[in-house]
Design a protein around this motif. Structure first.
Motif, mmCIF file in Angstrom:
data_model
loop_
_atom_site.group_PDB
_atom_site.id
_atom_site.type_symbol
_atom_site.label_atom_id
_atom_site.label_comp_id
_atom_site.label_asym_id
_atom_site.label_seq_id
_atom_site.Cartn_x
_atom_site.Cartn_y
_atom_site.Cartn_z
ATOM 1 N N GLY A 279 14.997 8.951 3.260
ATOM 2 C CA GLY A 279 14.812 9.065 2.044
ATOM 3 C C GLY A 279 13.750 10.095 1.503
ATOM 4 O O GLY A 279 12.476 9.865 1.930
ATOM 5 N N LEU A 280 14.041 10.881 0.685
ATOM 6 C CA LEU A 280 13.064 11.737 0.088
ATOM 7 C C LEU A 280 12.547 11.598 -1.304
ATOM 8 O O LEU A 280 11.825 12.150 -1.940
ATOM 9 C CB LEU A 280 13.513 13.394 0.252
ATOM 10 C CG LEU A 280 13.564 13.700 1.721
ATOM 11 C CD1 LEU A 280 14.199 15.151 1.843
ATOM 12 C CD2 LEU A 280 12.193 13.601 2.435
ATOM 13 N N GLU A 281 13.494 10.851 -1.923
ATOM 14 C CA GLU A 281 13.230 10.841 -3.309
ATOM 15 C C GLU A 281 12.104 9.996 -3.928
ATOM 16 O O GLU A 281 11.523 10.123 -5.147
ATOM 17 C CB GLU A 281 14.370 10.301 -4.077
ATOM 18 C CG GLU A 281 15.152 8.936 -3.600
ATOM 19 C CD GLU A 281 15.493 8.822 -2.248
ATOM 20 O OE1 GLU A 281 15.690 7.541 -1.815
ATOM 21 O OE2 GLU A 281 16.080 9.764 -1.501
ATOM 22 N N ALA B 28 30.790 3.705 6.554
ATOM 23 C CA ALA B 28 30.681 4.246 5.343
ATOM 24 C C ALA B 28 29.523 3.643 4.102
ATOM 25 O O ALA B 28 29.149 4.293 3.377
ATOM 26 C CB ALA B 28 32.061 4.476 4.537
ATOM 27 N N ASP B 29 29.472 2.315 4.848
ATOM 28 C CA ASP B 29 28.384 1.732 3.719
ATOM 29 C C ASP B 29 26.826 2.303 4.066
ATOM 30 O O ASP B 29 26.036 1.824 3.413
ATOM 31 C CB ASP B 29 28.375 0.166 4.329
ATOM 32 C CG ASP B 29 29.648 -0.394 3.941
ATOM 33 O OD1 ASP B 29 30.349 0.002 2.741
ATOM 34 O OD2 ASP B 29 30.009 -1.451 4.371
ATOM 35 N N ALA B 30 26.835 2.942 5.135
ATOM 36 C CA ALA B 30 25.445 3.303 5.654
ATOM 37 C C ALA B 30 25.330 4.942 5.205
ATOM 38 O O ALA B 30 24.292 5.662 5.471
ATOM 39 C CB ALA B 30 25.347 3.334 6.990
ATOM 40 N N THR B 31 26.237 5.482 4.691
ATOM 41 C CA THR B 31 26.214 7.047 4.320
ATOM 42 C C THR B 31 25.521 7.410 2.952
ATOM 43 O O THR B 31 25.364 8.615 2.878
ATOM 44 C CB THR B 31 27.623 7.578 4.125
ATOM 45 O OG1 THR B 31 28.327 7.065 3.032
ATOM 46 C CG2 THR B 31 28.448 7.270 5.551
ATOM 47 N N PHE B 32 25.217 6.417 2.354
ATOM 48 C CA PHE B 32 24.539 6.599 0.848
ATOM 49 C C PHE B 32 25.533 7.648 0.041
ATOM 50 O O PHE B 32 25.163 8.260 -0.898
ATOM 51 C CB PHE B 32 23.096 7.480 1.074
ATOM 52 C CG PHE B 32 22.028 6.369 1.659
ATOM 53 C CD1 PHE B 32 21.357 5.539 1.071
ATOM 54 C CD2 PHE B 32 22.022 6.439 3.101
ATOM 55 C CE1 PHE B 32 20.385 4.845 1.563
ATOM 56 C CE2 PHE B 32 20.999 5.481 3.808
ATOM 57 C CZ PHE B 32 20.369 4.724 2.995
ATOM 58 N N GLN B 33 26.746 7.565 0.280
ATOM 59 C CA GLN B 33 27.545 8.312 -0.597
ATOM 60 C C GLN B 33 28.612 7.361 -1.334
ATOM 61 O O GLN B 33 29.168 7.599 -2.471
ATOM 62 C CB GLN B 33 28.847 9.014 0.669
ATOM 63 C CG GLN B 33 28.142 9.858 1.200
ATOM 64 C CD GLN B 33 27.318 11.071 0.716
ATOM 65 O OE1 GLN B 33 27.638 11.728 -0.368
ATOM 66 N NE2 GLN B 33 25.974 11.403 0.619
ATOM 67 N N LYS B 34 28.760 6.026 -0.916
ATOM 68 C CA LYS B 34 29.473 5.050 -1.455
ATOM 69 C C LYS B 34 28.371 4.203 -2.181
ATOM 70 O O LYS B 34 27.644 3.548 -1.688
ATOM 71 C CB LYS B 34 30.302 4.298 -0.381
ATOM 72 C CG LYS B 34 31.366 3.153 -1.116
ATOM 73 C CD LYS B 34 31.984 2.627 0.149
ATOM 74 C CE LYS B 34 31.986 1.026 0.051
ATOM 75 N NZ LYS B 34 31.236 0.150 0.354
ATOM 76 N N LYS C 167 0.900 -1.195 -0.084
ATOM 77 C CA LYS C 167 -0.013 0.066 -0.263
ATOM 78 C C LYS C 167 0.967 1.205 -0.015
ATOM 79 O O LYS C 167 1.765 1.392 0.814
ATOM 80 C CB LYS C 167 -0.948 0.086 1.211
ATOM 81 C CG LYS C 167 -1.880 1.004 1.212
ATOM 82 C CD LYS C 167 -2.559 1.145 2.628
ATOM 83 C CE LYS C 167 -3.649 2.364 2.602
ATOM 84 N NZ LYS C 167 -4.372 2.440 3.930
ATOM 85 N N GLU C 168 0.611 2.048 -0.805
ATOM 86 C CA GLU C 168 1.646 3.361 -0.931
ATOM 87 C C GLU C 168 0.948 4.190 -0.203
ATOM 88 O O GLU C 168 -0.084 4.819 0.049
ATOM 89 C CB GLU C 168 1.188 3.967 -2.472
ATOM 90 C CG GLU C 168 2.213 5.004 -2.618
ATOM 91 C CD GLU C 168 2.180 5.434 -4.264
ATOM 92 O OE1 GLU C 168 2.099 6.677 -4.473
ATOM 93 O OE2 GLU C 168 2.192 4.771 -5.130
ATOM 94 N N VAL C 169 2.143 4.487 0.994
ATOM 95 C CA VAL C 169 2.148 5.183 1.843
ATOM 96 C C VAL C 169 3.137 6.385 1.990
ATOM 97 O O VAL C 169 4.224 5.709 1.778
ATOM 98 C CB VAL C 169 2.016 4.913 3.302
ATOM 99 C CG1 VAL C 169 2.058 6.050 4.477
ATOM 100 C CG2 VAL C 169 0.722 3.730 3.483
ATOM 101 N N ASN C 170 3.234 7.662 1.920
ATOM 102 C CA ASN C 170 4.284 8.592 1.895
ATOM 103 C C ASN C 170 5.469 8.588 2.999
ATOM 104 O O ASN C 170 6.607 8.566 2.902
ATOM 105 C CB ASN C 170 3.973 9.946 1.683
ATOM 106 C CG ASN C 170 5.021 11.096 1.342
ATOM 107 O OD1 ASN C 170 5.972 10.625 1.044
ATOM 108 N ND2 ASN C 170 4.830 12.128 1.518
ATOM 109 N N LYS C 171 4.863 8.410 4.344
ATOM 110 C CA LYS C 171 5.716 8.609 5.405
ATOM 111 C C LYS C 171 5.470 7.467 6.252
ATOM 112 O O LYS C 171 4.286 6.942 6.494
ATOM 113 C CB LYS C 171 5.598 9.867 6.172
ATOM 114 C CG LYS C 171 5.847 11.020 5.292
ATOM 115 C CD LYS C 171 5.916 12.458 6.067
ATOM 116 C CE LYS C 171 4.521 12.693 6.565
ATOM 117 N NZ LYS C 171 4.399 14.011 7.503
ATOM 118 N N ILE C 172 6.386 6.901 7.075
ATOM 119 C CA ILE C 172 6.277 5.935 7.975
ATOM 120 C C ILE C 172 5.195 6.408 9.270
ATOM 121 O O ILE C 172 4.562 5.302 9.409
ATOM 122 C CB ILE C 172 7.670 5.413 8.409
ATOM 123 C CG1 ILE C 172 7.350 3.723 9.089
ATOM 124 C CG2 ILE C 172 8.146 6.340 9.648
ATOM 125 C CD1 ILE C 172 8.711 3.069 9.200
#
Length: 129
Positions: free
Chosen positions: A86-88, A103-109, A44-49
């Motif tokens: 996430g906002l995307e 670093a694996d949790a930073t969404f940069q790598k 079910k599509e829900v925007n925010k938890i």
């Protein structure tokens, strides 16, 4: 307009599916922080938890835990990190990320994987469910 995740659930967009139940769906992130990075989403599509009803929230968390256990058994990692961020995409999604370092949790790598690597990882995780 349906979110990209709703379109994945509806099989309009392909994915590397891990599992689904009546209310939830899990698939590999195509832009992963690390190998095995998986997204768990409510059907079910829900925007925010915080907009989810308690039963749907608890269902998603139980489902995510089940996937995280299979992920931990499948990937060489120190632990599986879990985040809701996430906002995307305006559709609740739980990130399950195999971690070796913070670093694996930073969404940069990001990992670059071939379709064959994605398929092999998805199959390995499914085999541990």
């Amino acid at each position: 307009m349906p979110s990209i995740f709703t379109r994945i659930i509806n099989r309009e967009i392909p994915c590397y599916k891990i599992a689904e139940d009546a209310d939830n769906f899990a698939f590999l992130d195509i832009n992963p922080n690390s190998k095995g990075h998986t997204l768990c989403i409510p059907k079910k599509e829900v925007n925010k938890i915080t907009d989810m009803d308690p039963e749907a929230y608890e269902s998603l968390m139980r489902f995510s835990r089940k996937i995280a256990i299979a992920l931990d058994a499948s990937m060489d990692c120190l632990r599986v990190g879990m985040t809701v961020i996430g906002l995307e995409v305006p559709h609740v999604h739980v990130h399950l990320i195999p971690l070796q370092t913070m670093a694996d949790a930073t969404f940069q790598k990001k990992e670059q994987l071939s379709p064959e690597e994605f398929e092999a990882i998805a199959a390995k995780i499914r085999s541990n469910l």
